[in-house]
Write a protein that holds these residues in place. Structure first.
Motif, mmCIF file in Angstrom:
data_model
loop_
_atom_site.group_PDB
_atom_site.id
_atom_site.type_symbol
_atom_site.label_atom_id
_atom_site.label_comp_id
_atom_site.label_asym_id
_atom_site.label_seq_id
_atom_site.Cartn_x
_atom_site.Cartn_y
_atom_site.Cartn_z
ATOM 1 N N TYR A 55 -33.831 8.574 -27.888
ATOM 2 C CA TYR A 55 -32.784 8.219 -26.943
ATOM 3 C C TYR A 55 -31.695 7.353 -27.565
ATOM 4 C CZ TYR A 55 -35.385 3.888 -26.746
ATOM 5 O OH TYR A 55 -36.022 2.734 -27.093
ATOM 6 N N ASP A 56 -31.823 7.028 -28.820
ATOM 7 C CA ASP A 56 -30.808 6.142 -29.384
ATOM 8 C C ASP A 56 -30.274 6.669 -30.706
ATOM 9 O OD1 ASP A 56 -33.129 5.778 -30.659
ATOM 10 O OD2 ASP A 56 -33.194 3.607 -30.501
ATOM 11 N N GLU A 57 -30.035 7.969 -30.755
ATOM 12 C CA GLU A 57 -29.400 8.524 -31.947
ATOM 13 C C GLU A 57 -27.906 8.214 -31.882
ATOM 14 O OE1 GLU A 57 -30.620 10.403 -34.575
ATOM 15 O OE2 GLU A 57 -32.575 9.733 -33.872
ATOM 16 N N VAL A 58 -27.396 7.666 -32.965
ATOM 17 C CA VAL A 58 -25.983 7.319 -32.980
ATOM 18 C C VAL A 58 -25.367 7.841 -34.262
ATOM 19 C CG1 VAL A 58 -24.314 5.458 -32.892
ATOM 20 C CG2 VAL A 58 -26.487 5.197 -31.726
ATOM 21 N N SER A 59 -24.174 8.377 -34.160
ATOM 22 C CA SER A 59 -23.504 8.816 -35.371
ATOM 23 C C SER A 59 -22.017 8.961 -35.111
ATOM 24 C CB SER A 59 -24.070 10.148 -35.851
ATOM 25 O OG SER A 59 -23.304 10.596 -36.945
ATOM 26 N N PHE A 60 -21.273 8.958 -36.192
ATOM 27 C CA PHE A 60 -19.836 9.191 -36.066
ATOM 28 C C PHE A 60 -19.513 10.674 -36.193
ATOM 29 C CE2 PHE A 60 -19.731 4.696 -37.341
ATOM 30 C CZ PHE A 60 -18.963 4.232 -36.288
ATOM 31 N N GLU A 61 -20.504 11.468 -36.631
ATOM 32 C CA GLU A 61 -20.245 12.888 -36.843
ATOM 33 C C GLU A 61 -21.135 13.737 -35.959
ATOM 34 O OE1 GLU A 61 -20.946 12.937 -41.043
ATOM 35 O OE2 GLU A 61 -19.551 11.233 -41.023
ATOM 36 N N ARG A 62 -20.554 14.794 -35.486
ATOM 37 C CA ARG A 62 -21.329 15.671 -34.613
ATOM 38 C C ARG A 62 -22.474 16.334 -35.358
ATOM 39 N NH1 ARG A 62 -17.725 19.283 -30.708
ATOM 40 N NH2 ARG A 62 -19.793 19.773 -29.985
ATOM 41 N N ASP A 63 -22.239 16.605 -36.647
ATOM 42 C CA ASP A 63 -23.264 17.314 -37.412
ATOM 43 C C ASP A 63 -24.572 16.544 -37.482
ATOM 44 O OD1 ASP A 63 -21.439 19.188 -37.765
ATOM 45 O OD2 ASP A 63 -21.036 18.816 -39.889
ATOM 46 N N ALA A 64 -24.488 15.268 -37.282
ATOM 47 C CA ALA A 64 -25.707 14.454 -37.384
ATOM 48 C C ALA A 64 -26.707 14.823 -36.304
ATOM 49 C CB ALA A 64 -25.350 12.983 -37.284
ATOM 50 N N PHE A 65 -26.260 15.520 -35.290
ATOM 51 C CA PHE A 65 -27.167 15.850 -34.194
ATOM 52 C C PHE A 65 -27.756 17.253 -34.315
ATOM 53 C CE2 PHE A 65 -24.355 12.561 -32.647
ATOM 54 C CZ PHE A 65 -25.305 11.629 -32.263
ATOM 55 N N VAL A 66 -27.486 17.907 -35.424
ATOM 56 C CA VAL A 66 -28.172 19.170 -35.681
ATOM 57 C C VAL A 66 -29.508 18.816 -36.318
ATOM 58 C CG1 VAL A 66 -28.093 21.351 -36.882
ATOM 59 C CG2 VAL A 66 -25.995 20.357 -35.990
ATOM 60 N N PHE A 67 -30.560 18.952 -35.546
ATOM 61 C CA PHE A 67 -31.875 18.540 -36.026
ATOM 62 C C PHE A 67 -32.605 19.734 -36.621
ATOM 63 C CE2 PHE A 67 -31.639 15.442 -32.309
ATOM 64 C CZ PHE A 67 -31.001 14.505 -33.104
ATOM 65 N N ASP A 68 -33.196 19.515 -37.782
ATOM 66 C CA ASP A 68 -34.046 20.541 -38.380
ATOM 67 C C ASP A 68 -35.474 20.281 -37.928
ATOM 68 O OD1 ASP A 68 -35.383 22.342 -39.801
ATOM 69 O OD2 ASP A 68 -34.809 21.601 -41.793
ATOM 70 N N LEU A 69 -35.929 21.067 -36.975
ATOM 71 C CA LEU A 69 -37.233 20.784 -36.386
ATOM 72 C C LEU A 69 -38.379 21.136 -37.322
ATOM 73 C CD1 LEU A 69 -36.835 21.790 -32.664
ATOM 74 C CD2 LEU A 69 -36.237 19.704 -33.836
ATOM 75 N N LEU A 70 -38.104 21.951 -38.345
ATOM 76 C CA LEU A 70 -39.202 22.344 -39.243
ATOM 77 C C LEU A 70 -39.475 21.288 -40.293
ATOM 78 C CD1 LEU A 70 -38.607 26.138 -39.855
ATOM 79 C CD2 LEU A 70 -40.261 25.036 -38.374
ATOM 80 N N GLU A 71 -38.581 20.338 -40.415
ATOM 81 C CA GLU A 71 -38.690 19.367 -41.494
ATOM 82 C C GLU A 71 -40.068 18.724 -41.613
ATOM 83 O OE1 GLU A 71 -34.878 17.160 -42.199
ATOM 84 O OE2 GLU A 71 -36.329 15.532 -42.244
#
Ligand code: SF4
Ligand code: SF4
Lengths: 326, 329
Positions: free
Chosen positions: B138-154
């Motif tokens: 609930y507290d993901e913060v970033s200046f870039e939108r790309d930061a919210f592309v999560f790789d779930l397989l990681e």
């Protein structure tokens, strides 16, 4: 027999130096502690944690803050009244230091002992307001000036009941020497004889220290920071230091006049003395975090219509009873 | 002084005298101080946030995440693309691959763009293997939108080799068991066919009756070694049938007759398989029957797994609810 510093240290200059060092050290440590205590008490009353990170229970937080203040740039606004502006932080601090030296902390020790101790304390306290007015006037800032004017008006209003309440005590003790007043409170403190006087004194004292709910000279919501709006860094810290030391002084007066000073069973004198002082300071914090700030007209109404008449009546009754009894 | 500047409301002033008001006011102040004093000794209610985090409600929804199944030692995404297709925000990207010796497909890429996700939950509902869930971030913060592309397989990458190895072994075992079963069934059928021959396959009507009965009798035999969940029974019932039909020509029964059998004895689920078997009958009856079996078995196994996963989810939910209730009290 009461001993003073000049009795213990024969060299006058050495004695002065020692006294200054001791008082400065006490004032600083006390302010550091009180600021921390204030934060902690306010936090717990609001069910927060307050400072927890630096040192045990966050106790060194204020120490770190002082380092921050020391490293801050001192900003002087344009078109200030230079002598007044620069003198004010010093003038506000001097009487506070002087006031601290007058109280007997034990049966046998006080830094300075004079037979007009009580008068001196109130005289020094009055000087503090001159400094506040200097700061407000010198800053060339409307908020500062408004804050300073309020401070002076408030000071005039509350100084009267403060001194009237203290006067009743001096009438009973028949002395203005603080050590004598404490000694005169034989087996019971004067708060039992003078409950109304004690209450009036304490309320006026809170107003004298410009603390909530009487913190109108620095009402943040209206005046930014009141008289010290234009002070930054260590200059601001000196005002801060003066405010917290002032709290100690008025509490010391209250302790000496009404709570029997260093007297108390079992424990040594200084423990009782400082215990009572810090209890009164705690009550001040407690008041601050309980009550909202008064409106200025309410403040004046309270002083002139409630405190002063009551203090006068108290004085009259005390004098009558004393006359009848003697 | 005007009423406005007095310390109390104008109405109250009339009723009480000066001193009574003072005393009443004093006690009001005391009651206020009593409140703050009480709170001074109560436990703080705030959290020291970065170090302490709140316990989130079980209903809390956030970005989707892959479930880490304990018994699999990994997630269970088969790259079926259903979540990709249903997502109204087009924020899921999945790629899959088939590995040698592993029966089912496996996701090789699973990206979710949380900046786009509307947390509608459709992907979670649609996933056939129940391998999607809500995460609790609930507290993901970033200046870039790309930061919210999560790789779930990681978190699964390191374990992927081990998982595939384990799956290969498990799949091979399963296949072997099926082979054995198939052989057993074949033998049984051969016996049936032999019997039929012995009975004399001249009369078509007579031959039909044992045909229809005997596969049913063979069922329990085939099941005993498997001992699987009851659901798996339905599809399996048609296996012996299919073979029986495949052998029909041997028994010299007419093709149309065998076909007529199929709809009668079949259960609706098995219809497809049966038809395929029937159609392919004349050319290569045996391999087709062998192919039909594992396929239906896989379906059953998958069904059982989904059922198990559902049960697990339900149990977990119940536990969480009980916990929440316990805490609430
Ligand atoms: S929760 Fe809804 S919007 Fe988000 S990824 Fe799933 S289907 Fe798409
Ligand atoms: S629906 Fe489930 S199994 Fe299918 S691709 Fe999405 S996560 Fe994987």
């Amino acid at each position: 027999m009461l001993k003073t510093l000049s009795d213990l240290v024969p060299n006058v200059f050495l004695a002065m130096l020692l006294a200054a060092a001791a008082i400065m050290a006490f004032a600083t440590v006390n302010a550091l502690f009180l600021v921390w205590l204030e934060r902690k008490v306010s936090a717990r009353m609001q069910r927060r944690y307050g400072p927890t990170v630096v040192g045990p229970f966050g106790m060194f937080q204020t120490l770190v803050d002082v380092v921050k203040l020391l490293s801050k740039q001192l900003i002087s606004p344009k078109d200030i009244d230079k002598p007044l502006y620069h003198l004010a932080p010093i003038v506000v601090f001097v009487p506070v230091v002087l006031g601290l030296s007058l109280f007997p902390i034990d049966k046998s020790f006080a830094l300075v002992d004079t037979n007009v101790g009580l008068v001196l304390v109130f005289a020094f306290a009055g000087m503090g307001f001159i400094a506040i007015f200097m700061a407000g006037w010198g800053s060339n800032n409307k908020y500062a000036l408004l804050g300073a004017m309020r401070a002076v008006a408030q000071n005039i209003a509350y100084e009267i009941p403060l001194i009237l309440a203290a006067l009743a005590v001096t009438m009973i003790a028949r002395s203005m020497r603080i050590a004598d007043i404490v000694e005169a409170q034989g087996s019971f403190p004067y708060i039992l004889v003078q409950p109304i006087g004690a209450l009036i004194y304490y309320i006026s004292a809170v107003a004298e220290t410009n603390r909530a709910p009487f913190d109108i000279p620095e009402a943040e919501s209206e005046l930014v920071a009141g008289f010290h709006t234009e002070y930054s860094g260590m200059r601001f810290a000196l005002f801060f230091l003066a405010e917290y030391t002032n709290m100690v002084i008025v509490s010391m007066v209250a302790t000496s006049l009404f709570l029997g000073g260093y007297k108390g069973p079992l424990l040594p004198g200084p423990v009782w003395f400082f215990g009572k002082v810090y209890f009164l300071i705690f009550v001040m914090l407690w008041l601050r975090w309980t009550f909202p700030r008064l409106r200025f007209d309410q403040l004046m109404t309270f002083a002139w219509k409630v405190l002063i008449p009551l203090a006068l009546a108290n004085l009259l009754v005390t004098a009558t009873v004393l006359k009848v009894m003697s | 002084m005007s009423a406005d500047t007095s310390l109390v409301a104008p109405g109250a002033e009339k009723k009480r005298g000066y001193l009574a008001l003072l005393v009443a006011g004093f006690f009001t102040l005391l009651s206020g101080m009593w409140v703050t004093l009480k709170n001074l000794f109560r436990k703080p209610v705030t959290l020291r946030y970065p170090r302490e985090r709140p316990e989130l409600s079980t209903a809390f929804r956030s970005a989707i995440d892959l479930v880490d199944f304990e018994e699999l030692g990994s997630h269970d995404c088969v790259a079926c693309m259903q979540c990709v297709n249903i997502c109204p925000s087009f924020c899921i990207q999945v790629e899959g691959q088939k590995y040698d010796g592993v029966k089912r497909k496996r996701a090789t890429k699973f990206l979710v763009d949380y900046a786009l996700c509307s947390v509608c939950g459709l992907c979670i509902d649609v996933c056939p293997t129940e391998t999607l869930k809500y995460s609790k971030i609930y507290d993901e913060v970033s200046f870039e939108r790309d930061a919210f592309v999560f790789d779930l397989l990681e978190p699964f990458v390191e374990r992927e080799e081990a998982f595939l190895e384990g799956q290969r072994i498990a799949d091979a075992k399963e296949a072997e068991e099926k082979k054995k079963k198939a052989e057993a069934a074949k033998k049984a059928k051969a016996a049936v066919a032999a019997k039929k021959k012995a009975d004399g396959g001249e009369e078509a009507e007579k031959a039909e009756k044992p045909k229809a009965e005997k596969p049913k009798a063979a069922k329990p035999k085939a099941e005993a070694p498997k001992a699987e969940a009851p659901k798996a029974e339905a599809p399996r019932a048609d296996e012996p049938k299919a073979e029986a039909e495949a052998e029909a020509p041997k028994a010299e029964a007419d093709a149309p007759k065998a076909e007529a059998d199929a709809p009668k004895a079949d259960e609706p689920k098995a219809g497809k398989v049966d038809k395929a078997a029937v159609e392919a009958k004349p050319a290569e009856p045996k391999p087709k029957a062998a192919f039909a079996k594992p396929d239906s078995d896989a379906k059953a196994a998958s069904l059982a797994r989904i059922e198990a996963a559902k049960k697990r989810a339900l149990e977990k939910k119940k536990q969480a609810e009980q916990q929440a209730e316990g805490e609430g009290e």
